[in-house]
Design an enzyme around this catalytic site. Structure first.
Site, mmCIF file in Angstrom:
data_model
loop_
_atom_site.group_PDB
_atom_site.id
_atom_site.type_symbol
_atom_site.label_atom_id
_atom_site.label_comp_id
_atom_site.label_asym_id
_atom_site.label_seq_id
_atom_site.Cartn_x
_atom_site.Cartn_y
_atom_site.Cartn_z
ATOM 1 N N ASP A 90 0.833 -1.209 0.000
ATOM 2 C CA ASP A 90 0.000 0.000 0.000
ATOM 3 C C ASP A 90 0.870 1.261 0.000
ATOM 4 O OD1 ASP A 90 -2.386 1.389 -0.005
ATOM 5 O OD2 ASP A 90 -2.672 1.269 2.170
ATOM 6 N N GLY A 91 0.291 2.361 -0.522
ATOM 7 C CA GLY A 91 0.959 3.662 -0.423
ATOM 8 C C GLY A 91 1.578 4.185 -1.709
ATOM 9 N N ARG A 102 -0.460 9.786 -9.781
ATOM 10 C CA ARG A 102 -0.578 8.522 -9.048
ATOM 11 C C ARG A 102 0.030 7.345 -9.816
ATOM 12 N NH1 ARG A 102 -3.924 7.649 -4.773
ATOM 13 N NH2 ARG A 102 -4.221 5.522 -5.511
ATOM 14 N N HIS A 114 2.379 3.960 -8.995
ATOM 15 C CA HIS A 114 2.109 2.546 -9.293
ATOM 16 C C HIS A 114 3.269 1.942 -10.094
ATOM 17 C CE1 HIS A 114 -1.708 2.658 -7.448
ATOM 18 N NE2 HIS A 114 -2.289 3.437 -8.334
ATOM 19 N N THR A 131 -10.629 -6.866 -5.013
ATOM 20 C CA THR A 131 -11.952 -6.855 -5.654
ATOM 21 C C THR A 131 -12.588 -5.470 -5.537
ATOM 22 O OG1 THR A 131 -12.799 -7.808 -3.575
ATOM 23 C CG2 THR A 131 -12.492 -9.322 -5.404
ATOM 24 N N ARG A 158 -12.220 2.146 -8.279
ATOM 25 C CA ARG A 158 -11.433 3.376 -8.458
ATOM 26 C C ARG A 158 -11.734 3.974 -9.840
ATOM 27 N NH1 ARG A 158 -5.509 2.597 -5.614
ATOM 28 N NH2 ARG A 158 -6.312 1.835 -3.625
ATOM 29 N N LEU A 185 11.187 -20.393 -4.946
ATOM 30 C CA LEU A 185 10.227 -19.547 -4.229
ATOM 31 C C LEU A 185 8.922 -19.533 -5.012
ATOM 32 C CD1 LEU A 185 10.817 -16.113 -2.599
ATOM 33 C CD2 LEU A 185 9.002 -16.317 -4.266
ATOM 34 N N GLU A 229 1.188 -13.440 12.066
ATOM 35 C CA GLU A 229 1.695 -12.283 12.792
ATOM 36 C C GLU A 229 1.574 -11.081 11.857
ATOM 37 O OE1 GLU A 229 2.789 -12.118 15.959
ATOM 38 O OE2 GLU A 229 2.306 -14.252 16.177
HETATM 39 C C1 IPE Z 1 -5.249 -2.749 -0.212
HETATM 40 O O1 IPE Z 1 -4.970 -1.413 -0.381
HETATM 41 C C2 IPE Z 1 -5.256 -3.417 -1.564
HETATM 42 C C3 IPE Z 1 -3.942 -3.581 -2.192
HETATM 43 C C4 IPE Z 1 -2.807 -3.267 -1.649
HETATM 44 C C5 IPE Z 1 -3.947 -4.162 -3.513
HETATM 45 P P1 IPE Z 1 -6.123 -0.326 -0.533
HETATM 46 O O2 IPE Z 1 -5.452 0.984 -0.672
HETATM 47 O O3 IPE Z 1 -7.055 -0.723 -1.621
HETATM 48 O O4 IPE Z 1 -6.888 -0.463 0.852
HETATM 49 P P2 IPE Z 1 -7.753 0.602 1.668
HETATM 50 O O5 IPE Z 1 -8.702 1.220 0.680
HETATM 51 O O6 IPE Z 1 -6.783 1.595 2.232
HETATM 52 O O7 IPE Z 1 -8.407 -0.195 2.737
HETATM 53 C C1 IPE Z 2 -1.451 0.411 -3.417
HETATM 54 O O1 IPE Z 2 -1.318 1.784 -3.454
HETATM 55 C C2 IPE Z 2 -1.746 -0.173 -4.772
HETATM 56 C C3 IPE Z 2 -3.124 -0.613 -4.945
HETATM 57 C C4 IPE Z 2 -4.049 -0.628 -4.044
HETATM 58 C C5 IPE Z 2 -3.516 -1.063 -6.268
HETATM 59 P P1 IPE Z 2 -2.558 2.772 -3.359
HETATM 60 O O2 IPE Z 2 -2.987 3.115 -4.752
HETATM 61 O O3 IPE Z 2 -3.630 2.227 -2.509
HETATM 62 O O4 IPE Z 2 -1.866 4.038 -2.683
HETATM 63 P P2 IPE Z 2 -2.498 5.002 -1.593
HETATM 64 O O5 IPE Z 2 -3.026 4.133 -0.490
HETATM 65 O O6 IPE Z 2 -3.584 5.758 -2.292
HETATM 66 O O7 IPE Z 2 -1.366 5.846 -1.162
HETATM 67 MG MG MG Z 3 -4.094 2.401 -0.543
#
Ligand code: IPE
Ligand code: IPE
Ligand code: MG
Length: 246
Positions: free
Chosen positions: A24-25, A37, A41, A70, A75, A135, A207
């Protein structure tokens, strides 16, 4: 190798067999850099290679990465299309290298909603790498933990298994991760403290480890810190040892 690897990352007492990562992030990483954005990615997809290589060297046998949920279909269309294109490109670019490095690729989730071309690419990569054993990389793509349980229940009913024969093992055998051990450690980058529908069943006794670092910045050093934290955890599975009861 003469890169001081063992000095930087001394062997740990306990290494998880199966690690899940909620990557995430990416969006926040891009915003922080004043970029769109999609640049986040792109950097996120690039980062998979770095973490996968480190994971193999650190002795992890199964790595499950959460790439697209899912719920991520909801988005904006441009983001969804951009992500699909990046994933398709990465697959084309990386698959022969993954194969050479002994990585077995698996997919967890559905493939019905992705383009025919991407689906073909995924299935071909799974077939090509199916006998590799250094792996296993599970890519959770169009994956949701609830959808996975629903799918398992449907398959169990279709197989005609009588209700009284359905056990926890039966459910496990009908999940996308059938035959694999449950994750020992689930890492979430970017600091949120939630599961976001990732490995709900399999994570019962995983964990959890959350780190504020955005996914594109999560490097081998961060992975090692997560593994070091894991090696200090006392996994109890609800039990007590004799000495704790005394
Ligand atoms: C979780 O991240 C899904 C993935 C990393 C693919 P999201 O960004 O979609 O989750 P929320 O919306 O913060 O819960
Ligand atoms: C994780 O990054 C990738 C996916 C969920 C596809 P995000 O797109 O959720 O990035 P943030 O959470 O908006 O920073
Ligand atoms: Mg996210």
């Amino acid at each position: 190798m003469s890169d001081n690897w063992d000095e930087r990352y001394p062997p740990l007492a306990k290494v998880p067999v199966h690690v899940g990562i909620i990557m995430d992030g990416n969006g926040r990483w891009a915003r922080q850099q004043g970029k769109p954005r999609l640049a986040g990615h792109r950097a996120g997809v690039e980062n998979i290679r770095r973490v996968l290589t480190a994971a193999a060297r650190m002795g992890i046998k199964i790595l499950t990465i959460y790439a697209f949920s899912t719920e991520n279909w909801d988005r904006p269309a441009a983001e969804v299309t951009g992500l699909m294109n990046l994933i398709a490109q990465a697959l084309r670019r990386e698959v022969s290298e993954l194969h050479k490095n002994g990585v077995r690729l698996r997919h967890i989730g559905h493939l019905e909603r992705v383009s025919r071309q991407l689906r073909r690419g995924v299935l071909d990569a799974i077939e090509l790498t199916k006998d590799n054993d250094r792996l296993t990389l599970n890519v959770a793509f169009d994956y949701g933990g609830r959808a996975e349980v629903v799918h398992a229940v449907q398959q169990i009913i279709e197989a005609g298994i009588p209700a009284e024969d359905v056990t926890e093992e039966t459910i496990s055998q009908y999940l996308y991760t059938a035959g694999q051990p449950d994750p020992d450690l689930i890492i979430r980058t970017a600091g949120e403290l939630r599961v976001s529908n990732f490995m709900l069943w399999q994570g019962a006794y995983a964990e959890y480890y959350a780190v504020p670092v955005f996914w594109p910045d999560f490097d081998e050093n961060e992975l090692y810190k997560a593994l070091a934290a894991f090696s200090q955890r006392d996994r109890r599975y609800g039990r007590l040892t004799d000495s704790e009861y005394a």
